[in-house]
Design a protein around this motif. Structure first.
Motif, PDB file in Angstrom:
ATOM      1  N   SER A 266     -20.439 -38.242 -13.345  1.00  0.00           N
ATOM      2  CA  SER A 266     -20.984 -37.631 -14.495  1.00  0.00           C
ATOM      3  C   SER A 266     -20.836 -38.728 -15.790  1.00  0.00           C
ATOM      4  O   SER A 266     -19.674 -39.266 -15.716  1.00  0.00           O
ATOM      5  N   ILE A 267     -21.978 -39.281 -16.239  1.00  0.00           N
ATOM      6  CA  ILE A 267     -21.710 -40.096 -17.221  1.00  0.00           C
ATOM      7  C   ILE A 267     -22.558 -39.796 -18.526  1.00  0.00           C
ATOM      8  O   ILE A 267     -23.684 -39.403 -18.519  1.00  0.00           O
ATOM      9  N   ASN A 268     -21.314 -39.525 -19.277  1.00  0.00           N
ATOM     10  CA  ASN A 268     -22.162 -39.128 -20.720  1.00  0.00           C
ATOM     11  C   ASN A 268     -22.468 -40.359 -21.651  1.00  0.00           C
ATOM     12  O   ASN A 268     -21.645 -41.403 -21.677  1.00  0.00           O
ATOM     13  N   GLY A 269     -23.411 -40.305 -22.265  1.00  0.00           N
ATOM     14  CA  GLY A 269     -23.852 -41.333 -23.332  1.00  0.00           C
ATOM     15  C   GLY A 269     -24.908 -40.991 -24.270  1.00  0.00           C
ATOM     16  O   GLY A 269     -25.266 -39.834 -24.439  1.00  0.00           O
ATOM     17  N   LEU A 270     -25.693 -42.021 -24.828  1.00  0.00           N
ATOM     18  CA  LEU A 270     -26.725 -41.869 -25.843  1.00  0.00           C
ATOM     19  C   LEU A 270     -27.761 -42.733 -25.315  1.00  0.00           C
ATOM     20  O   LEU A 270     -27.697 -43.767 -24.608  1.00  0.00           O
ATOM     21  N   ASP A 271     -29.171 -42.080 -25.520  1.00  0.00           N
ATOM     22  CA  ASP A 271     -30.166 -42.758 -25.118  1.00  0.00           C
ATOM     23  C   ASP A 271     -30.609 -43.940 -26.266  1.00  0.00           C
ATOM     24  O   ASP A 271     -29.848 -44.136 -27.233  1.00  0.00           O
ATOM     25  N   ASN A 272     -31.836 -44.589 -26.104  1.00  0.00           N
ATOM     26  CA  ASN A 272     -32.071 -45.594 -27.099  1.00  0.00           C
ATOM     27  C   ASN A 272     -32.350 -45.023 -28.531  1.00  0.00           C
ATOM     28  O   ASN A 272     -32.556 -45.774 -29.670  1.00  0.00           O
ATOM     29  N   GLU A 273     -32.616 -43.756 -28.835  1.00  0.00           N
ATOM     30  CA  GLU A 273     -32.781 -42.826 -30.121  1.00  0.00           C
ATOM     31  C   GLU A 273     -31.380 -42.279 -30.576  1.00  0.00           C
ATOM     32  O   GLU A 273     -31.472 -41.553 -31.232  1.00  0.00           O
ATOM     33  N   SER A 274     -30.357 -42.814 -29.782  1.00  0.00           N
ATOM     34  CA  SER A 274     -28.825 -41.953 -30.174  1.00  0.00           C
ATOM     35  C   SER A 274     -29.130 -40.493 -29.819  1.00  0.00           C
ATOM     36  O   SER A 274     -28.166 -39.927 -30.449  1.00  0.00           O
ATOM     37  N   MET A 275     -29.852 -39.925 -28.861  1.00  0.00           N
ATOM     38  CA  MET A 275     -29.931 -38.684 -28.391  1.00  0.00           C
ATOM     39  C   MET A 275     -28.775 -38.586 -27.277  1.00  0.00           C
ATOM     40  O   MET A 275     -28.738 -39.367 -26.315  1.00  0.00           O
ATOM     41  N   PRO A 276     -27.939 -37.691 -27.246  1.00  0.00           N
ATOM     42  CA  PRO A 276     -26.732 -37.245 -26.210  1.00  0.00           C
ATOM     43  C   PRO A 276     -27.349 -36.637 -24.835  1.00  0.00           C
ATOM     44  O   PRO A 276     -28.351 -36.145 -24.910  1.00  0.00           O
ATOM     45  N   MET A 277     -26.862 -37.612 -23.655  1.00  0.00           N
ATOM     46  CA  MET A 277     -27.673 -37.402 -22.453  1.00  0.00           C
ATOM     47  C   MET A 277     -26.280 -37.572 -21.621  1.00  0.00           C
ATOM     48  O   MET A 277     -25.370 -38.272 -21.942  1.00  0.00           O
ATOM     49  N   SER A 278     -26.630 -36.947 -20.241  1.00  0.00           N
ATOM     50  CA  SER A 278     -25.446 -37.201 -19.298  1.00  0.00           C
ATOM     51  C   SER A 278     -26.378 -37.217 -17.916  1.00  0.00           C
ATOM     52  O   SER A 278     -27.250 -36.449 -17.318  1.00  0.00           O
TER      53      SER A 278
END
Length: 71
Positions: free
Chosen positions: A19-31
């Motif tokens: 599992s990799i947690n992070g942010l998309d190019n609009e700073s929205m959280p995703m995994s």
């Protein structure tokens, strides 16, 4: 995903989850959640899931395979 925040991995015999947690190019959280299996002397991706959450507080703090999502 444009920015990684954390990652978690678990391996149980011939099955693993990442599992990799992070942010998309609009700073929205995703995994990103990936299940992989050991077959024919190599590790192969078996499932991939992308989970969008409301806040970084909602990130799981351990590896989770896509089939483990609670609906």
């Amino acid at each position: 995903m444009s920015k990684q925040i954390a990652h978690f991995e678990k391996i149980d015999g011939l099955v693993g989850c990442l599992s990799i947690n992070g942010l998309d190019n609009e700073s929205m959280p995703m995994s990103f959640n990936i299940k992989y299996i050991y077959e024919h002397d190599r590790w192969l991706i078996d499932e991939i899931g992308i989970l969008f959450v409301n806040s970084t507080i909602d990130f799981k703090q351990s590896a989770q395979c896509p089939s483990e999502y609670q609906n």
